[in-house]
Design an enzyme around this catalytic site. Structure first.
Site, PDB file in Angstrom:
ATOM      1  N   LYS A   1      -9.331  54.175  36.491  1.00 18.91           N
ATOM      2  CA  LYS A   1      -8.730  52.988  37.121  1.00 18.91           C
ATOM      3  C   LYS A   1      -9.748  52.377  38.079  1.00 18.91           C
ATOM      4  CE  LYS A   1      -4.164  51.990  39.097  1.00 18.91           C
ATOM      5  NZ  LYS A   1      -3.090  52.620  39.892  1.00 18.91           N
TER       6      LYS A   1
HETATM    7  C1  E4P Z   1      -0.316  50.530  39.941  1.00 21.31           C
HETATM    8  O1  E4P Z   1      -0.997  51.113  39.136  1.00 21.31           O
HETATM    9  C2  E4P Z   1      -0.337  50.800  41.381  1.00 21.31           C
HETATM   10  O2  E4P Z   1      -0.582  52.167  41.619  1.00 21.31           O
HETATM   11  C3  E4P Z   1       0.948  50.457  42.064  1.00 21.31           C
HETATM   12  O3  E4P Z   1       1.857  49.786  41.287  1.00 21.31           O
HETATM   13  C4  E4P Z   1       0.730  49.965  43.435  1.00 21.31           C
HETATM   14  O4  E4P Z   1       1.742  49.151  43.867  1.00 21.31           O
HETATM   15  P1  E4P Z   1       2.580  49.325  45.210  1.00 21.31           P
HETATM   16  O5  E4P Z   1       1.840  50.297  46.098  1.00 21.31           O
HETATM   17  O6  E4P Z   1       2.645  47.964  45.786  1.00 21.31           O
HETATM   18  O7  E4P Z   1       3.897  49.842  44.762  1.00 21.31           O
END
Ligand code: E4P
Length: 245
Positions: free
Chosen positions: A84
């Site tokens: 990622k």
């Molecule tokens: C996606 O891969 C992210 O880890 C995640 O959705 C982060 O979003 P949030 O921290 O705003 O929920």
């Protein structure tokens, strides 16, 4: 649409896996910190062992060379690792480099290495050595998705709820990226992320997301309905009464 869990909590991965609905896990540095992870490799390998699904593992640097170094290292941990990478200029450079050369998943250090059926399956399929797949994260604009896919990302992650929170339309972003993929007949998988409520899940499914990643409480909310609870309570009560008749 596939359902992923956005977490680093092993008990949540176990629970979702038992439901038979879990098709992937996305982690990020915040999730890792919240779960108190000290050994990232062991933790990712444990998720792989529990659920045997693509597991997004995020680099923790803003330097392109270091992203490449970390990403290629992560890809050795498990054949299920998806690297990622944040969608910034250095990230694009790293995506291009990481996806260029194959990496062999050695699974070294994994507590389940001996006789692991997951490893055995990948060896049989010839997928232990592969070009690492990348999930381009922190996407808030269609052009960022276009760039990430052009650089070589397999997945793009628009953060729906975070856009809504600043008065923009996160679901529309998913729809726009889906339209670009369709019009251009391009490969690429949209992971709708940062979902905040059950309606978001339905909305991104209709907008063309291939995957919805969500926190465990949201997965629970998806199955809950007061009429289901009431109907079940009535059925159980009638059953008990019929036994006494
Ligand atoms: C996606 O891969 C992210 O880890 C995640 O959705 C982060 O979003 P949030 O921290 O705003 O929920």
């Amino acid at each position: 649409m596939e359902l992923y869990l956005d977490t680093a909590q092993l008990d949540e991965v176990r629970a979702a896996h038992r439901w038979g609905v879990l098709r992937g896990v996305t982690t990020n540095p915040s999730h890792m910190a919240k779960a108190g992870v000290r050994d990232m490799r062991a933790h990712i390998q444990e998720i792989c062992w529990i659920a045997d699904v693509p597991t997004s593992t995020e680099v923790v640097t803003t330097d392109a060379d270091e992203m490449v170094h970390q990403g290629r290292e992560f890809a050795t941990w498990s054949p299920n690792v998806v690297v990622k990478i944040p969608t910034i200029p250095a990230g694009l450079e790293a995506i291009a480099q990481i996806t260029r050369e194959p990496v062999t998943a050695t699974c070294s250090g994994c507590a389940h290495f001996t006789d692991c059926p997951i490893r055995a399956r990948h060896i049989a399929q010839g997928t232990m050595t592969r070009r690492p797949e990348v999930n381009a994260t922190l996407i808030f604009a269609t052009n960022q998705a276009i760039l990430a896919l052009a650089a070589g990302a397999t997945y793009v992650s628009p953060f729906v709820g975070r856009l809504d929170a600043i008065g923009e339309d996160g679901v529309q972003l998913v729809a726009d990226i889906a339209e670009v993929l369709q019009v251009q007949a391009e490969e690429g998988r949209i992971i709708a992320a940062a979902l905040r409520h059950p309606m978001h899940v339905t909305q991104v499914a209709k907008a063309g997301a291939h995957i919805a990643t969500m926190a465990y409480p949201l997965l629970l909310q998806m199955v809950e309905h007061p009429l289901t609870e009431k109907g079940l309570a009535d059925f159980m009560a009638d059953y008990e009464r019929s036994k006494q008749a």
